[in-house]
Structures are given as C-alpha cells and as structure tokens.
Design a protein around this motif. Sequence first.
Motif, PDB file in Angstrom:
ATOM      1  N   VAL A 153     -38.648 -42.081  26.708  1.00 48.85           N
ATOM      2  CA  VAL A 153     -39.306 -42.976  25.749  1.00 48.85           C
ATOM      3  C   VAL A 153     -40.816 -42.802  25.806  1.00 48.85           C
ATOM      4  CG1 VAL A 153     -39.764 -45.408  25.211  1.00 48.85           C
ATOM      5  CG2 VAL A 153     -37.434 -44.656  25.710  1.00 48.85           C
ATOM      6  N   GLY A 154     -41.363 -42.699  27.012  1.00 43.31           N
ATOM      7  CA  GLY A 154     -42.806 -42.518  27.147  1.00 43.31           C
ATOM      8  C   GLY A 154     -43.293 -41.200  26.572  1.00 43.31           C
ATOM      9  N   LEU A 155     -42.570 -40.109  26.826  1.00 41.73           N
ATOM     10  CA  LEU A 155     -42.991 -38.797  26.337  1.00 41.73           C
ATOM     11  C   LEU A 155     -42.833 -38.669  24.828  1.00 41.73           C
ATOM     12  CD1 LEU A 155     -41.527 -36.415  29.088  1.00 41.73           C
ATOM     13  CD2 LEU A 155     -43.901 -37.159  28.811  1.00 41.73           C
ATOM     14  N   CYS A 156     -41.917 -39.432  24.241  1.00 40.84           N
ATOM     15  CA  CYS A 156     -41.673 -39.336  22.796  1.00 40.84           C
ATOM     16  C   CYS A 156     -42.616 -40.210  21.978  1.00 40.84           C
ATOM     17  CB  CYS A 156     -40.230 -39.753  22.484  1.00 40.84           C
ATOM     18  SG  CYS A 156     -38.990 -38.510  22.896  1.00 40.84           S
ATOM     19  N   ALA A 157     -43.353 -41.092  22.631  1.00 35.78           N
ATOM     20  CA  ALA A 157     -44.183 -42.044  21.898  1.00 35.78           C
ATOM     21  C   ALA A 157     -45.177 -41.339  20.969  1.00 35.78           C
ATOM     22  CB  ALA A 157     -44.932 -42.938  22.882  1.00 35.78           C
ATOM     23  N   GLY A 158     -45.117 -41.673  19.690  1.00 34.84           N
ATOM     24  CA  GLY A 158     -46.057 -41.137  18.716  1.00 34.84           C
ATOM     25  C   GLY A 158     -45.811 -39.700  18.313  1.00 34.84           C
ATOM     26  N   ARG A 159     -44.668 -39.141  18.678  1.00 32.63           N
ATOM     27  CA  ARG A 159     -44.387 -37.739  18.361  1.00 32.63           C
ATOM     28  C   ARG A 159     -43.075 -37.646  17.572  1.00 32.63           C
ATOM     29  NH1 ARG A 159     -47.168 -33.788  20.970  1.00 32.63           N
ATOM     30  NH2 ARG A 159     -45.480 -32.362  20.406  1.00 32.63           N
ATOM     31  N   PRO A 160     -42.906 -36.558  16.817  1.00 33.67           N
ATOM     32  CA  PRO A 160     -41.612 -36.355  16.154  1.00 33.67           C
ATOM     33  C   PRO A 160     -40.528 -36.072  17.183  1.00 33.67           C
ATOM     34  CG  PRO A 160     -42.992 -34.396  15.933  1.00 33.67           C
ATOM     35  CD  PRO A 160     -43.860 -35.470  16.532  1.00 33.67           C
ATOM     36  N   ALA A 161     -39.293 -36.078  16.741  1.00 31.92           N
ATOM     37  CA  ALA A 161     -38.179 -35.844  17.656  1.00 31.92           C
ATOM     38  C   ALA A 161     -38.254 -34.434  18.236  1.00 31.92           C
ATOM     39  CB  ALA A 161     -36.855 -36.030  16.925  1.00 31.92           C
ATOM     40  N   PRO A 162     -38.061 -34.275  19.538  1.00 32.53           N
ATOM     41  CA  PRO A 162     -38.021 -32.940  20.132  1.00 32.53           C
ATOM     42  C   PRO A 162     -36.721 -32.232  19.752  1.00 32.53           C
ATOM     43  CG  PRO A 162     -37.479 -34.595  21.774  1.00 32.53           C
ATOM     44  CD  PRO A 162     -37.847 -35.339  20.533  1.00 32.53           C
ATOM     45  N   VAL A 163     -36.672 -30.938  20.023  1.00 32.15           N
ATOM     46  CA  VAL A 163     -35.453 -30.186  19.722  1.00 32.15           C
ATOM     47  C   VAL A 163     -34.551 -30.073  20.953  1.00 32.15           C
ATOM     48  CG1 VAL A 163     -36.452 -28.895  17.819  1.00 32.15           C
ATOM     49  CG2 VAL A 163     -36.628 -27.977  20.144  1.00 32.15           C
ATOM     50  N   ARG A 164     -35.132 -30.166  22.143  1.00 30.73           N
ATOM     51  CA  ARG A 164     -34.340 -30.062  23.372  1.00 30.73           C
ATOM     52  C   ARG A 164     -34.842 -31.062  24.398  1.00 30.73           C
ATOM     53  NH1 ARG A 164     -35.282 -24.838  21.941  1.00 30.73           N
ATOM     54  NH2 ARG A 164     -33.449 -23.653  21.250  1.00 30.73           N
ATOM     55  N   ALA A 243     -28.190 -42.188  26.528  1.00 30.41           N
ATOM     56  CA  ALA A 243     -29.473 -42.870  26.409  1.00 30.41           C
ATOM     57  C   ALA A 243     -30.583 -41.899  26.038  1.00 30.41           C
ATOM     58  CB  ALA A 243     -29.804 -43.584  27.715  1.00 30.41           C
ATOM     59  N   ALA A 244     -30.598 -40.709  26.657  1.00 28.62           N
ATOM     60  CA  ALA A 244     -31.652 -39.736  26.374  1.00 28.62           C
ATOM     61  C   ALA A 244     -31.571 -39.221  24.945  1.00 28.62           C
ATOM     62  CB  ALA A 244     -31.564 -38.569  27.358  1.00 28.62           C
ATOM     63  N   GLN A 245     -30.360 -39.021  24.448  1.00 28.05           N
ATOM     64  CA  GLN A 245     -30.233 -38.539  23.070  1.00 28.05           C
ATOM     65  C   GLN A 245     -30.683 -39.593  22.073  1.00 28.05           C
ATOM     66  OE1 GLN A 245     -28.222 -39.097  20.174  1.00 28.05           O
ATOM     67  NE2 GLN A 245     -29.194 -37.289  19.224  1.00 28.05           N
ATOM     68  N   ARG A 246     -30.290 -40.833  22.302  1.00 30.35           N
ATOM     69  CA  ARG A 246     -30.669 -41.902  21.378  1.00 30.35           C
ATOM     70  C   ARG A 246     -32.166 -42.179  21.432  1.00 30.35           C
ATOM     71  NH1 ARG A 246     -26.344 -45.434  19.662  1.00 30.35           N
ATOM     72  NH2 ARG A 246     -27.809 -47.180  19.685  1.00 30.35           N
ATOM     73  N   ALA A 247     -32.759 -42.086  22.621  1.00 31.19           N
ATOM     74  CA  ALA A 247     -34.185 -42.357  22.767  1.00 31.19           C
ATOM     75  C   ALA A 247     -35.044 -41.270  22.149  1.00 31.19           C
ATOM     76  CB  ALA A 247     -34.539 -42.521  24.240  1.00 31.19           C
ATOM     77  N   SER A 248     -34.552 -40.029  22.158  1.00 30.13           N
ATOM     78  CA  SER A 248     -35.354 -38.899  21.690  1.00 30.13           C
ATOM     79  C   SER A 248     -35.007 -38.439  20.286  1.00 30.13           C
ATOM     80  CB  SER A 248     -35.173 -37.710  22.644  1.00 30.13           C
ATOM     81  OG  SER A 248     -33.832 -37.228  22.601  1.00 30.13           O
ATOM     82  N   GLY A 249     -33.743 -38.612  19.880  1.00 32.13           N
ATOM     83  CA  GLY A 249     -33.284 -38.047  18.613  1.00 32.13           C
ATOM     84  C   GLY A 249     -33.092 -36.551  18.662  1.00 32.13           C
ATOM     85  N   ALA A 250     -33.172 -35.944  19.858  1.00 27.33           N
ATOM     86  CA  ALA A 250     -33.041 -34.495  19.991  1.00 27.33           C
ATOM     87  C   ALA A 250     -31.595 -34.060  19.739  1.00 27.33           C
ATOM     88  CB  ALA A 250     -33.479 -34.044  21.379  1.00 27.33           C
ATOM     89  N   PRO A 251     -31.385 -32.932  19.058  1.00 27.23           N
ATOM     90  CA  PRO A 251     -30.021 -32.457  18.829  1.00 27.23           C
ATOM     91  C   PRO A 251     -29.403 -31.786  20.047  1.00 27.23           C
ATOM     92  CG  PRO A 251     -31.604 -30.976  17.802  1.00 27.23           C
ATOM     93  CD  PRO A 251     -32.396 -32.136  18.320  1.00 27.23           C
ATOM     94  N   ASP A 252     -30.237 -31.322  20.983  1.00 21.48           N
ATOM     95  CA  ASP A 252     -29.769 -30.574  22.144  1.00 21.48           C
ATOM     96  C   ASP A 252     -30.193 -31.333  23.398  1.00 21.48           C
ATOM     97  OD1 ASP A 252     -29.628 -28.697  24.348  1.00 21.48           O
ATOM     98  OD2 ASP A 252     -29.461 -27.091  22.879  1.00 21.48           O
TER      99      ASP A 252
END
Length: 380
Positions: A153-164, A243-252
């Motif tokens: 959650v902290g690393l994703c703040a203010g950024r688009p969804a990562p890919v991995r 939890a990590a997938q939902r928090a990040s939106g990453a497909p992988d």
Amino acid sequence: MTCHHRGDGGEEEDMGGEVWILGGSGRSGQAIAAQLVPRGMAPVLVGRHAERLDDAAARVDGARTVVAPSVEAMADEIRRQGPAVVVNTVGPFTVTAPPITRACLAVGDYVDLANDVAAVTGVLGLHEAASDAGRSLVTGAGFGVTATESVVVGLCAGRPAPVRVRVDMVPSMEMAAGRLGEALAASLVEGLPGVEGGRRYGGRRYRDGRLAPAPIGGEPARLVLPDGERVTTASLPLGELVAAQRASGAPDVVAASSEAPASPLMRVLLPPATALLASSRVRSFARRRLAQVQVKARPRPRPHSWGRARLEWADGTVQEGWLRVGEAQEFTGAVPAEVARRLLSGEGRPGAYTPAALFGPSLAEACGGTYLPAPAHPVD
C-alpha cells in the motif's frame, strides 16, 4: 460496558461497546487481550471451556468471559448480547467465519486472523452485504497479511498499478511448550495450500489478474534482510497473495515465505501429501492427531520479523520496501487490537477489507512496525 482510551493529548476518549475475542483462552486470543488493555479496552473472552477462560481472564485486567459450546452458540450469543466488535481467532476460518460474520452483520463489526486464500476471499466477498448493513469486516488481521500488504500500500501510493508484485514474509516467532491445540490444528490442515473445500488445486499465484496454478515452494529467492541476515523464501500462497493483488491491482503477483518448503525434495513430496488431504476423513484424522502434538519451547530464530514487497511497473521502474516488526505472535496480537480500537473510534467504513486496505500503512506503525528502504545488498 464503556471503555476509555487516552488520546495523544492526554484526554480520555469514550469507546462504547464491548470487544469479544472468540477463542479467548488460546494463544492468539490471549495475545490480543493483552494488547487491548493498554489501548483502553476490557476484552470479553469467549470459548467452550469455562475453566480455561477463567484462567485466561485472571491474567487480563477487567476481562469477563462468555461460555459457548460451539461456533453456532457463539453466533447466538453475539446476536443476543450485541458486542461492538468481534475478533475471531477460531479456525478453520472457512468454517467459522460464515456463521460469525452473519451474526456480526446484525450487531457490530468483525475482525479475524484468517490467512488462507479461501477464507480471506470468502470474507472479502461479503463487501456488498457489509456495506448495506453499515458494518466493517476485516480479515487477515495477523502478521503475514498485514506486514506485506502494508508495504505494498505504501509503495503504490500516488502511482498507477504495477505490472508485477512479489511479497515475502519472514516471521520470527517464539514457541512456548505445550499442546498444539484444536483451533490451530484445524487452521493448519484446512488452510493448507493445495486443499480448498476438499478439492486439490496445488499452489496459487496471480497471472493476468486471475488465480492460476503454481507449485508450492516454487520461485525460491535468496534474500538479504536489511540487517544483513540471509534467508530463502519460496512461494506459499496464503492470504497475503490475495491482499497484495487487491492492494496493488497488479496482474502478476507471487506471495512467498521463509516458512515454505523450498528444497527440491519437498517440492516433489508435497503434491501427493496435499492430495491425501482432499479426503474429509483424512483431514479429520490429521486435525485430531495434530492437535495432540506437544510443541517444544523454542526461542525466536532472529531478533525481528520482516515483511517485504518488490513492485515493478511497465516503464521498468522497480521499488522495494520492508517492514520490520518484533516477534510475529506479538504483532499478530497487536494488529486486531489496534483494528478494534480504530473501529470503536469510528475510523472504519462499511464493507469488507484487509487491514492496510482499510487503515493504510499507519496501522502497522501503530503496532510497532518500522518501514525501511531496500537494503544495500544484492538479491541472490
């Protein structure tokens, strides 16, 4: 009962309503109760055995007990007495969460320690029902989910969804001598990756945004912790995967643990072992035998427990972060207590969530965690 919490300014803040701990005489229940008291809450310990509950309550200031001989009886008492927050520590959560959450939707908020894909997904699937009822349901409020999800959650703040995304949990836990117990045995057997509802599925990871088969103990990585110690982690698809997938939106997404069987021999032996547990009779036998196992006392293997996340974006940007906490069981006691405090303070919102998805990265810090940047060491 009305409890009070001292705010940062020293004033006392009214926190009306009771916090019930289901399985209150167990190890997790006692750890949570100990963390509720300094947060200004007097716990209600709920369980099947009056004598064990009384012994546990005698060690907690202001605690009272409720004896209920079954999960169904616990649900009935919840509806009758109307606690403000119920913390469920009774496994297997695939069995206990449905009746308890149904009871809570009528009276108060719900928190559990689930850490398997099926149980966590099941509670999160109640988001619409919880929203309609005006209740908060929080699942995965233990070390693994909270420590890794908070970093994501902290690393994703203010950024688009990562890919991995890859998350790694490295628990350090002290083991007290004693019988393993029925609740923990049930959680271990029913929540074992490879078995869901009696069906064998092997490991899991996310590919293209969907859960897909993956070997348990696969994708091993030799990590260097921020304090310089080296550990090996490998895939172990527990609740932190969801939890990590939902928090990040990453497909992988891959979830790994230092507790995973990373050796080539174990990766060969584990699939047929989990296949046997697809039988309900075998699972029942395994639960009974495992519950009787006497655990030897063991000091924690390292000074700290760690949650780690590594995120990669489509433009090639990579970020890595760590959360350092102390003994994993103490953190697992602190998280539900802090979640309950925030829910009683009106900081929650209706729906079903994992802890950091609801309260953000500050939750882990309030439970003694410290965020660290990536260590200046290579990953083998």
